[in-house]
Scaffold this active site. Structure first.
Site, PDB file in Angstrom:
ATOM      1  N   SER A 164       0.820  -1.200   0.000  1.00  0.00           N
ATOM      2  CA  SER A 164       0.000   0.000   0.000  1.00  0.00           C
ATOM      3  C   SER A 164       0.868   1.271   0.000  1.00  0.00           C
ATOM      4  O   SER A 164       1.776   1.408  -0.815  1.00  0.00           O
ATOM      5  CB  SER A 164      -0.942  -0.052   1.205  1.00  0.00           C
ATOM      6  OG  SER A 164      -2.027   0.805   1.059  1.00  0.00           O
ATOM      7  N   ASP A 375      -8.523  -5.853  -5.669  1.00  0.00           N
ATOM      8  CA  ASP A 375      -8.240  -4.606  -4.952  1.00  0.00           C
ATOM      9  C   ASP A 375      -8.820  -3.442  -5.743  1.00  0.00           C
ATOM     10  O   ASP A 375      -8.776  -3.426  -6.974  1.00  0.00           O
ATOM     11  CB  ASP A 375      -6.729  -4.429  -4.792  1.00  0.00           C
ATOM     12  CG  ASP A 375      -6.357  -3.223  -3.940  1.00  0.00           C
ATOM     13  OD1 ASP A 375      -7.246  -2.689  -3.241  1.00  0.00           O
ATOM     14  OD2 ASP A 375      -5.180  -2.825  -3.971  1.00  0.00           O
ATOM     15  N   HIS A 434      -6.571  -6.203  -1.616  1.00  0.00           N
ATOM     16  CA  HIS A 434      -5.483  -5.294  -1.274  1.00  0.00           C
ATOM     17  C   HIS A 434      -4.413  -5.984  -0.443  1.00  0.00           C
ATOM     18  O   HIS A 434      -3.228  -5.711  -0.582  1.00  0.00           O
ATOM     19  CB  HIS A 434      -6.057  -4.102  -0.502  1.00  0.00           C
ATOM     20  CG  HIS A 434      -5.098  -2.999  -0.257  1.00  0.00           C
ATOM     21  ND1 HIS A 434      -4.565  -2.227  -1.267  1.00  0.00           N
ATOM     22  CD2 HIS A 434      -4.548  -2.523   0.895  1.00  0.00           C
ATOM     23  CE1 HIS A 434      -3.744  -1.326  -0.754  1.00  0.00           C
ATOM     24  NE2 HIS A 434      -3.717  -1.487   0.549  1.00  0.00           N
TER      25      HIS A 434
END
Length: 450
Positions: A164, A375, A434
């Protein structure tokens, strides 16, 4: 649990003043397989780290055993807490052995980065970092203190693996570490940088959200047009250097997407946000301000399978783990300053780091990009978009190559795809959101990376 903690014998390994005037304190467990501690990266700015030596380590001069430095996102999310106990560390949140720990392939170094995250803390709010480069400078100082005093670690290539927002930290750290190595300030072999669902180009990601959800029937044409208007505003704000405004507009876009989609989960677009009990537990933690722009940081417990009835990560880290570590100041709670980390980085949050990826590739650093199929926040569509913007000389050949399917063991079901040219590698991980390391196919990335 009691047996686990009482079987650990602690002793002080090192306590002293270093050349930069900071204090480093570290402890080891009884067999030396774990070491953790603080490095004062700047006066009154303290960064916490935790290193696990792998029981699977093989000494092979032809293929040196690697070390993975795990960088969490947020910014303000704890690698020591989330990456360690929720994703790839040796123990899960019940303190039971994790079958798919990445220790099977590497030693693991978790860091609460930037200062103020997790167990890391500052004694003065003026010491929070305001840019990715400042965070990279602190991380470089930490690496100098850990690696320069341990010849065994110096022989192992370090792979910076990020998730991320951690991807922005990873590429800036990669360049900072290379400079320190060239200047002979850091004794370390940089093995490569891996970017997992990484926030490298915010502009490309916000433009991907509307079209993806429209194609999935999650938003209609009205929702798509609303999202396009805000995305275009964000693009212009980024072009004009109005990065705080762009962060606020990003928050506005997330709210519009949520309203138009009836609250789609930004970390798995196949489900509703909050439908997972762990997401609800995350919100209960309350480590970040209750504003929509902090929604991105609400992955503090990610998507583990445990129920909220079994307690939360904050209770674990402020309870038995803090007791085990014996080094966390009494006035420091896990994640107590995390909200401030995001606040001070608001001006850097929407800045792209494509140029840093280009620089790493040009310097010959091995760059691996991997993305989870479902994601949304850091979508594969957005990642492919910023990859096409690279100026790297090998890009044309990379884009022209066909993908190779990936399988797990004897199971011939397609788990992902892989493409590589020279020092750029890309993995498409099917079925993953994610948090790629939480899914069954996540081991593919590690198996092929080393």
């Amino acid at each position: 649990m009691d047996k686990f903690f009482h079987s650990v014998t602690l002793f002080v390994l090192f306590l002293g003043l270093l050349f930069h005037g900071g204090v480093v304190t570290s402890l080891k467990n009884h067999d030396g397989s774990e070491e953790w501690g603080y490095v004062q990266v700047r006066p009154k700015a303290h960064m916490f780290w935790w290193l696990y030596g792998s029981p699977y380590r093989v000494e092979d001069p032809l293929k040196p055993w690697p070390i993975i430095l795990w960088l969490q996102g947020g910014p303000g999310a704890s690698g020591v807490g989330i990456g360690n106990f929720e994703e790839v560390g040796p123990l899960d949140t019940f303190l039971k052995p994790r079958n798919n720990t990445w220790l099977k392939k590497a030693d693991l170094l978790f860091v609460d980065n930037p200062v103020g995250t997790g167990y890391s803390y500052v004694e003065d709010s003026k010491l929070f970092v305001k840019t990715d480069e400042e965070a990279a400078a602190d991380l470089t100082t930490l690496l100098i203190e850990i690696f320069n005093r341990d010849e065994r670690l110096q022989k192992s290539p370090l792979f910076i693996v990020a998730e991320s927002y951690g991807g922005k930290f990873a590429v800036t750290l990669g360049l900072s570490a290379l400079k320190a190595i060239e200047d002979k300030r850091l004794k370390l072999i940089l093995g490569g940088v891996a970017l997992g669902d990484s926030w490298i180009s915010p502009e490309d990601y916000v433009f991907s959200w509307g079209p993806i959800l429209k194609d999935l029937s999650r938003i209609d044409e009205n929702g798509l047009q609303k999202s396009k208007i805000i995305a275009k505003k964000i693009k212009q704000q980024i072009r004009n250097g109005k990065f705080v405004d762009a962060t606020n507009s990003w928050s506005e876009l997330e709210s519009v997407i949520s309203a138009s989609s009836n609250n789609v989960d930004f970390y798995n677009f196949l489900v509703d946000a909050g439908s997972d009990s762990v997401i609800l537990s995350t919100m209960k933690l309350g480590l970040f301000r209750e504003r929509s722009m902090k929604r991105y940081s609400n992955y503090l417990n990610s998507v583990s399978s445990r129920s909220t009835l079994d307690g939360d990560l904050g209770e674990l880290l402020d309870g038995p783990i803090k007791k085990k570590l014996k080094i966390i100041p009494k006035n420091v709670s896990w994640g107590g300053q995390s909200g401030e980390v995001f606040t001070f980085l608001e001006g850097d949050f929407m800045k792209p780091r494509i140029n840093e990826v280009d620089e790493l590739l040009a310097k010959g650093v091995n760059v691996t990009v991997y993305n989870g199929q479902v994601d949304l926040i850091c979508s594969t569509k957005g990642t492919e978009a910023w990859l096409r913007k690279l100026r790297w000389e090998g890009l044309h050949n990379f884009l022209g190559k066909d993908r190779t399917p990936l399988f797990c063991g004897s199971d011939q079901k397609t788990k992902g795809f892989f493409k590589s040219y020279k020092n750029l590698n890309f993995y498409w991980i099917l079925g993953a959101g994610h948090f790629v390391s939480q899914h069954q196919s996540s081991s593919l990335t590690v198996m092929h990376m080393f």
